[in-house]
Design a protein around this motif. Structure first.
Motif, PDB file in Angstrom:
ATOM      1  N   LEU A 174       0.805   5.654   2.927  1.00  0.00           N
ATOM      2  CA  LEU A 174      -0.538   6.231   2.904  1.00  0.00           C
ATOM      3  C   LEU A 174      -0.586   7.598   3.589  1.00  0.00           C
ATOM      4  CD1 LEU A 174      -2.636   3.024   3.585  1.00  0.00           C
ATOM      5  CD2 LEU A 174      -2.425   4.294   1.430  1.00  0.00           C
ATOM      6  N   ARG A 175       0.334   7.836   4.491  1.00  0.00           N
ATOM      7  CA  ARG A 175       0.408   9.152   5.133  1.00  0.00           C
ATOM      8  C   ARG A 175       0.729  10.223   4.092  1.00  0.00           C
ATOM      9  NH1 ARG A 175       4.535  12.139   6.993  1.00  0.00           N
ATOM     10  NH2 ARG A 175       6.021  10.474   6.664  1.00  0.00           N
ATOM     11  N   ARG A 176       1.495   9.844   3.100  1.00  0.00           N
ATOM     12  CA  ARG A 176       1.879  10.789   2.050  1.00  0.00           C
ATOM     13  C   ARG A 176       0.719  11.062   1.084  1.00  0.00           C
ATOM     14  NH1 ARG A 176       6.215   7.539   3.133  1.00  0.00           N
ATOM     15  NH2 ARG A 176       8.133   8.621   3.693  1.00  0.00           N
ATOM     16  N   ALA A 177      -0.048   9.998   0.767  1.00  0.00           N
ATOM     17  CA  ALA A 177      -1.173  10.147  -0.164  1.00  0.00           C
ATOM     18  C   ALA A 177      -1.956   8.842  -0.233  1.00  0.00           C
ATOM     19  CB  ALA A 177      -0.658  10.498  -1.560  1.00  0.00           C
ATOM     20  N   PRO A 178      -3.248   8.929  -0.480  1.00  0.00           N
ATOM     21  CA  PRO A 178      -4.029   7.700  -0.706  1.00  0.00           C
ATOM     22  C   PRO A 178      -3.483   6.961  -1.925  1.00  0.00           C
ATOM     23  CG  PRO A 178      -5.476   9.575  -0.324  1.00  0.00           C
ATOM     24  CD  PRO A 178      -4.089  10.131  -0.493  1.00  0.00           C
ATOM     25  N   ARG A 179      -3.572   5.631  -1.879  1.00  0.00           N
ATOM     26  CA  ARG A 179      -2.996   4.821  -2.960  1.00  0.00           C
ATOM     27  C   ARG A 179      -3.810   3.546  -3.182  1.00  0.00           C
ATOM     28  NH1 ARG A 179       2.520   6.760  -3.610  1.00  0.00           N
ATOM     29  NH2 ARG A 179       3.009   7.994  -1.806  1.00  0.00           N
ATOM     30  N   THR A 180      -3.579   2.957  -4.335  1.00  0.00           N
ATOM     31  CA  THR A 180      -4.180   1.656  -4.644  1.00  0.00           C
ATOM     32  C   THR A 180      -3.276   0.548  -4.101  1.00  0.00           C
ATOM     33  OG1 THR A 180      -3.020   1.410  -6.738  1.00  0.00           O
ATOM     34  CG2 THR A 180      -5.157   2.567  -6.793  1.00  0.00           C
ATOM     35  N   VAL A 181      -3.813  -0.653  -4.076  1.00  0.00           N
ATOM     36  CA  VAL A 181      -3.012  -1.807  -3.646  1.00  0.00           C
ATOM     37  C   VAL A 181      -1.800  -1.973  -4.562  1.00  0.00           C
ATOM     38  CG1 VAL A 181      -3.004  -4.304  -3.307  1.00  0.00           C
ATOM     39  CG2 VAL A 181      -5.000  -2.984  -2.661  1.00  0.00           C
ATOM     40  N   ASN A 182      -2.014  -1.834  -5.853  1.00  0.00           N
ATOM     41  CA  ASN A 182      -0.903  -2.004  -6.800  1.00  0.00           C
ATOM     42  C   ASN A 182       0.196  -0.971  -6.558  1.00  0.00           C
ATOM     43  OD1 ASN A 182      -2.011  -4.229  -8.077  1.00  0.00           O
ATOM     44  ND2 ASN A 182      -3.101  -2.985  -9.569  1.00  0.00           N
ATOM     45  N   GLU A 183      -0.180   0.268  -6.303  1.00  0.00           N
ATOM     46  CA  GLU A 183       0.819   1.305  -6.021  1.00  0.00           C
ATOM     47  C   GLU A 183       1.582   0.983  -4.746  1.00  0.00           C
ATOM     48  OE1 GLU A 183      -1.369   5.202  -7.981  1.00  0.00           O
ATOM     49  OE2 GLU A 183      -1.882   4.613  -5.936  1.00  0.00           O
ATOM     50  N   LEU A 184       0.873   0.499  -3.746  1.00  0.00           N
ATOM     51  CA  LEU A 184       1.532   0.151  -2.482  1.00  0.00           C
ATOM     52  C   LEU A 184       2.446  -1.057  -2.642  1.00  0.00           C
ATOM     53  CD1 LEU A 184      -1.529   0.679  -0.154  1.00  0.00           C
ATOM     54  CD2 LEU A 184       0.582   2.024  -0.112  1.00  0.00           C
ATOM     55  N   ALA A 185       2.050  -2.016  -3.433  1.00  0.00           N
ATOM     56  CA  ALA A 185       2.850  -3.228  -3.628  1.00  0.00           C
ATOM     57  C   ALA A 185       4.167  -2.940  -4.325  1.00  0.00           C
ATOM     58  CB  ALA A 185       2.045  -4.256  -4.423  1.00  0.00           C
ATOM     59  N   GLU A 186       4.213  -1.872  -5.126  1.00  0.00           N
ATOM     60  CA  GLU A 186       5.444  -1.533  -5.846  1.00  0.00           C
ATOM     61  C   GLU A 186       6.607  -1.259  -4.901  1.00  0.00           C
ATOM     62  OE1 GLU A 186       4.563   1.779  -8.370  1.00  0.00           O
ATOM     63  OE2 GLU A 186       3.168   0.631  -9.589  1.00  0.00           O
ATOM     64  N   GLY A 187       6.343  -0.772  -3.702  1.00  0.00           N
ATOM     65  CA  GLY A 187       7.415  -0.412  -2.792  1.00  0.00           C
ATOM     66  C   GLY A 187       7.802  -1.487  -1.800  1.00  0.00           C
ATOM     67  N   LEU A 188       7.253  -2.673  -1.957  1.00  0.00           N
ATOM     68  CA  LEU A 188       7.523  -3.735  -0.986  1.00  0.00           C
ATOM     69  C   LEU A 188       8.022  -5.008  -1.663  1.00  0.00           C
ATOM     70  CD1 LEU A 188       4.384  -3.349   1.292  1.00  0.00           C
ATOM     71  CD2 LEU A 188       6.742  -2.919   1.952  1.00  0.00           C
ATOM     72  N   PRO A 189       8.851  -5.775  -0.955  1.00  0.00           N
ATOM     73  CA  PRO A 189       9.347  -7.039  -1.524  1.00  0.00           C
ATOM     74  C   PRO A 189       8.388  -8.199  -1.257  1.00  0.00           C
ATOM     75  CG  PRO A 189      10.415  -6.635   0.565  1.00  0.00           C
ATOM     76  CD  PRO A 189       9.514  -5.440   0.297  1.00  0.00           C
ATOM     77  N   ILE A 190       7.079  -7.913  -1.210  1.00  0.00           N
ATOM     78  CA  ILE A 190       6.077  -8.952  -0.993  1.00  0.00           C
ATOM     79  C   ILE A 190       5.039  -8.864  -2.113  1.00  0.00           C
ATOM     80  CG2 ILE A 190       6.402  -9.090   1.506  1.00  0.00           C
ATOM     81  CD1 ILE A 190       3.963  -7.289   1.869  1.00  0.00           C
TER      82      ILE A 190
END
Length: 84
Positions: free
Chosen positions: A22-38
Protein backbone atom coordinates in the motif's frame (compact mmCIF):
# COMPACT_ATOMS: atom_id res chain seq x y z
CA UNK A 1 -13.92 2.56 21.60
CA UNK A 2 -10.24 1.77 22.08
CA UNK A 3 -8.00 1.92 19.06
CA UNK A 4 -5.97 -1.27 18.59
CA UNK A 5 -2.23 -1.22 19.24
CA UNK A 6 -0.42 -0.53 15.95
CA UNK A 7 2.63 -2.46 17.18
CA UNK A 8 0.48 -5.58 17.52
CA UNK A 9 -0.82 -4.99 14.01
CA UNK A 10 2.61 -4.69 12.41
CA UNK A 11 3.96 -7.71 14.29
CA UNK A 12 2.40 -9.95 11.65
CA UNK A 13 4.57 -10.40 8.52
CA UNK A 14 1.52 -10.55 6.23
CA UNK A 15 0.33 -7.19 7.54
CA UNK A 16 3.76 -5.68 7.04
CA UNK A 17 3.67 -6.97 3.47
CA UNK A 18 0.26 -5.35 2.95
CA UNK A 19 1.59 -2.04 4.30
CA UNK A 20 4.59 -2.22 1.98
CA UNK A 21 2.32 -2.84 -1.00
CA UNK A 22 0.00 0.00 0.00
CA UNK A 23 2.98 2.31 0.45
CA UNK A 24 3.60 1.93 -3.27
CA UNK A 25 -0.03 2.61 -4.28
CA UNK A 26 -3.61 2.20 -3.08
CA UNK A 27 -5.01 -1.21 -3.98
CA UNK A 28 -8.06 -3.43 -3.80
CA UNK A 29 -8.26 -6.53 -1.63
CA UNK A 30 -7.99 -8.72 -4.73
CA UNK A 31 -4.82 -6.93 -5.87
CA UNK A 32 -3.30 -7.31 -2.42
CA UNK A 33 -4.24 -10.99 -2.19
CA UNK A 34 -2.35 -11.74 -5.41
CA UNK A 35 0.98 -11.20 -3.65
CA UNK A 36 0.33 -13.38 -0.63
CA UNK A 37 0.09 -17.13 0.00
CA UNK A 38 -3.14 -16.60 1.98
CA UNK A 39 -6.79 -16.41 0.95
CA UNK A 40 -8.67 -13.28 0.03
CA UNK A 41 -10.79 -13.51 3.22
CA UNK A 42 -7.58 -13.73 5.27
CA UNK A 43 -6.29 -10.59 3.53
CA UNK A 44 -9.55 -8.87 4.45
CA UNK A 45 -9.08 -9.87 8.10
CA UNK A 46 -5.55 -8.48 8.09
CA UNK A 47 -6.78 -5.25 6.53
CA UNK A 48 -9.45 -5.02 9.24
CA UNK A 49 -6.72 -5.22 11.90
CA UNK A 50 -4.80 -2.44 10.13
CA UNK A 51 -7.99 -0.37 9.85
CA UNK A 52 -8.73 -0.84 13.56
CA UNK A 53 -5.45 0.86 14.49
CA UNK A 54 -5.76 3.51 11.75
CA UNK A 55 -2.72 2.42 9.76
CA UNK A 56 -4.81 2.11 6.59
CA UNK A 57 -7.93 3.77 5.28
CA UNK A 58 -10.55 2.53 2.86
CA UNK A 59 -12.37 4.51 0.20
CA UNK A 60 -15.98 5.49 0.76
CA UNK A 61 -17.01 2.85 -1.74
CA UNK A 62 -15.16 0.31 0.43
CA UNK A 63 -13.00 -1.08 -2.32
CA UNK A 64 -9.65 0.75 -2.34
CA UNK A 65 -7.26 0.58 0.60
CA UNK A 66 -4.47 3.10 1.20
CA UNK A 67 -1.89 4.03 3.82
CA UNK A 68 -3.28 6.36 6.47
CA UNK A 69 -0.21 8.49 7.24
CA UNK A 70 -1.67 10.17 10.36
CA UNK A 71 -2.25 6.69 11.76
CA UNK A 72 1.50 6.20 11.93
CA UNK A 73 1.89 9.13 14.36
CA UNK A 74 1.57 6.85 17.42
CA UNK A 75 4.36 4.64 16.10
CA UNK A 76 6.54 7.62 15.22
CA UNK A 77 6.07 9.29 18.61
CA UNK A 78 7.10 6.15 20.42
CA UNK A 79 10.11 5.51 18.17
CA UNK A 80 11.27 9.15 18.24
CA UNK A 81 11.87 8.99 21.99
CA UNK A 82 14.85 6.74 21.32
CA UNK A 83 16.50 9.27 19.01
CA UNK A 84 16.14 12.45 21.09
Amino acid sequence: MTIADPFDAIADPNRRHLLEELRRAPRTVNELAEGLPISRPAVSQHLKALLDCNLVSVSTSGTIYAINRPGFDRLNLWLDQFWS
